[in-house]
Design an enzyme around this catalytic site. Sequence first.
Site, short mmCIF file in Angstrom:
data_model
loop_
_atom_site.label_atom_id
_atom_site.label_comp_id
_atom_site.label_asym_id
_atom_site.label_seq_id
_atom_site.Cartn_x
_atom_site.Cartn_y
_atom_site.Cartn_z
N ARG A 137 13.94 -6.87 -12.09
CA ARG A 137 14.08 -6.12 -13.35
C ARG A 137 15.15 -5.06 -13.20
O ARG A 137 15.68 -4.87 -12.10
CB ARG A 137 12.75 -5.42 -13.64
CG ARG A 137 12.32 -4.59 -12.44
CD ARG A 137 11.24 -3.60 -12.71
NE ARG A 137 10.60 -3.16 -11.49
CZ ARG A 137 11.04 -2.23 -10.68
NH1 ARG A 137 12.17 -1.61 -10.95
NH2 ARG A 137 10.40 -1.90 -9.57
N GLU A 140 15.81 -5.27 -1.83
CA GLU A 140 15.48 -4.05 -1.06
C GLU A 140 15.37 -4.36 0.43
O GLU A 140 14.72 -5.34 0.82
CB GLU A 140 14.15 -3.47 -1.55
CG GLU A 140 14.19 -2.98 -2.98
CD GLU A 140 12.95 -2.16 -3.38
OE1 GLU A 140 13.10 -1.34 -4.29
OE2 GLU A 140 11.87 -2.34 -2.80
N GLY A 183 4.23 1.39 -4.43
CA GLY A 183 3.61 1.98 -3.24
C GLY A 183 2.11 1.74 -3.12
O GLY A 183 1.46 2.23 -2.20
N GLU A 231 2.94 -6.52 8.28
CA GLU A 231 4.31 -6.36 8.75
C GLU A 231 4.32 -5.33 9.86
O GLU A 231 3.48 -4.43 9.88
CB GLU A 231 5.20 -5.79 7.63
CG GLU A 231 5.90 -6.82 6.79
CD GLU A 231 6.75 -6.20 5.69
OE1 GLU A 231 7.11 -6.95 4.80
OE2 GLU A 231 7.04 -4.99 5.70
N GLU A 285 11.63 -6.66 -0.24
CA GLU A 285 11.24 -7.33 -1.49
C GLU A 285 12.43 -7.40 -2.44
O GLU A 285 13.43 -6.71 -2.26
CB GLU A 285 10.06 -6.61 -2.17
CG GLU A 285 10.39 -5.24 -2.69
CD GLU A 285 9.35 -4.72 -3.68
OE1 GLU A 285 8.60 -5.51 -4.29
OE2 GLU A 285 9.30 -3.49 -3.86
N ILE A 326 8.03 -0.18 10.54
CA ILE A 326 9.30 0.33 11.07
C ILE A 326 9.21 1.86 10.97
O ILE A 326 8.93 2.40 9.90
CB ILE A 326 10.49 -0.22 10.24
CG1 ILE A 326 10.45 -1.77 10.17
CG2 ILE A 326 11.82 0.28 10.81
CD1 ILE A 326 10.58 -2.50 11.48
P1 ADP Z 1 6.46 -1.31 -3.43
O1 ADP Z 1 6.74 -2.59 -4.12
O2 ADP Z 1 5.01 -0.88 -3.53
O3 ADP Z 1 7.42 -0.22 -3.78
P2 ADP Z 1 7.93 -1.93 -0.97
O4 ADP Z 1 7.67 -3.13 -0.15
O5 ADP Z 1 9.15 -1.92 -1.84
O6 ADP Z 1 6.63 -1.61 -1.87
O7 ADP Z 1 7.99 -0.65 -0.04
C1 ADP Z 1 8.05 0.67 -0.53
C2 ADP Z 1 8.41 1.63 0.58
O8 ADP Z 1 7.46 1.54 1.65
C3 ADP Z 1 9.75 1.37 1.23
O9 ADP Z 1 10.80 1.99 0.55
C4 ADP Z 1 9.56 1.97 2.61
O10 ADP Z 1 9.72 3.37 2.53
C5 ADP Z 1 8.11 1.67 2.91
N1 ADP Z 1 7.95 0.40 3.69
C6 ADP Z 1 7.76 -0.85 3.21
N2 ADP Z 1 7.64 -1.75 4.21
C7 ADP Z 1 7.76 -1.05 5.36
C8 ADP Z 1 7.71 -1.39 6.78
N3 ADP Z 1 7.48 -2.63 7.20
N4 ADP Z 1 7.86 -0.38 7.66
C9 ADP Z 1 8.07 0.89 7.27
N5 ADP Z 1 8.13 1.27 5.98
C10 ADP Z 1 7.97 0.34 5.03
#
Ligand code: ADP
Length: 446
Positions: free
Chosen positions: A292, A275, A165, A200, A288, A203
């Site tokens: 792991r 994910e 996050g 991005e 992403e 959403i």
């Molecule tokens: P990290 O690797 O830091 O965990 P992620 O890309 O997996 O980052 O995203 C973590 C969380 O952030 C997701 O589960 C979702 O809740 C939120 N998120 C990520 N991208 C978006 C997006 N484009 N729009 C809305 N929420 C998002």
Amino acid sequence: MFKRILIANRGEIALRIIRCCEEMGIETVIVYSTEDKNSLPVILATKSVCIGPADSKDSYLNQVIILEAAKLTKCDAIHPGYGFLSENADFAKKCEQSGIKFIGPSSKIISQMGDKQHARELMIKNGVNVVPGSKGIVKNYKDALSVAEIIGYPVLIKASAGGGGKGMRKAFSANEMKDAFNCAQKETINAFGNGDMYVEKLIINPKHIEFQILADNYGNIICLGERNCSIQRNNQKLLEETPSWQLPEELRKKMGEQAIIAAKACGYTNAGTVEFIVDKNNNFYFIEMNTRIQVEHPVTEMITGIDIIREQIRVAANLKLSVSNDDIKIQGHAIECRINAKTPGKVSFLHFPAGQDIRIESYLYNGCVISPIYDSMIAKIIVKGKTRLEAVRKMRRALKELVIEGIKTNTEYMFFLTYNRDFVNGNYDTSFYEKNNAEIMGLIKE
Ligand code: ADP
């Protein structure tokens, strides 16, 4: 098969790997910091090696000393668990060069997928849905502004090296872009030493749904279904469940197919997670791939009966997966609650729930000391029911029975969460925490 595996981790995941190795007849060497000298993994591993002081950068992140420990103790492989060095391509490469098997995908795949912007481009090329956004890296906030003009607000500015996050900021209008860009970039430079950013479309209130993949070196690739991980606090997961409630079968199938395409696109081997986020209209987008084992893997194990760590070790040892897509039978419903410490200190009394279809993954024991230095997650309670309602009821019973005295934990919070209406209905997305936190907190008497 390997004779001896070094575990480059601590806490519950170290224990989880030790237990699996024990069952497979493999010896274990646990490396530990001085802070963890009395920990359960140190007590239960075949051998233990102190690798440095409490600070992770001098112990659990010290690549040279961990490799040295592996050589000295004649380990043939290293399991990195999650966090720490698990997605560090440089460490995986050092292992490859020293002839010690890194239990995970190759360093090349880790570096490809760890660069999220690169992963996005690879997915686009292979026809996987991604969130609309920038083509490549945006150099500065002005470039980010131009992208936002095209895709429309709100947008999410994200770090290519981001994780947990970190390095993510929302912008709802052009006025917010400069601050959002600079804040996100500063955070990612501090955390990961890399300031590459991309944009991005944000959403609104999506569901976070991820697919568990296993792949061997013989072209076999299987999907163990999905997990709904939408209950998050600051983008960090609190509760996960599988199957995802009310996910239309057609959508599940399409997403699972895309998850396999994603894994094939990078020539993936070992265990990985693809994910996605899903919007209100059931449009889904790749965000992403985690290269792991994940914290929430036990829910998948509960409903498939497959030991994912065991498969990871088999694949690393160049064996075939022990199961095929046809063998996978999803049975029942599983839920995991993450129990976090809110204060460090000594656990003066501990009682874990038990009974049919309850699983505890934890490094706690009566009298152990919770360090303030490491991750606050101290236990995972995992339950399975024939139906979702049965699983929810079992989780309530388990949480009611759980006693951890001497420190403060979020147990009561998780207990009341399981009574929350949106949760009970299975009708929730990533806005759950924000919407329901005050109500749940209001039920806790302190
Ligand atoms: P990290 O690797 O830091 O965990 P992620 O890309 O997996 O980052 O995203 C973590 C969380 O952030 C997701 O589960 C979702 O809740 C939120 N998120 C990520 N991208 C978006 C997006 N484009 N729009 C809305 N929420 C998002």
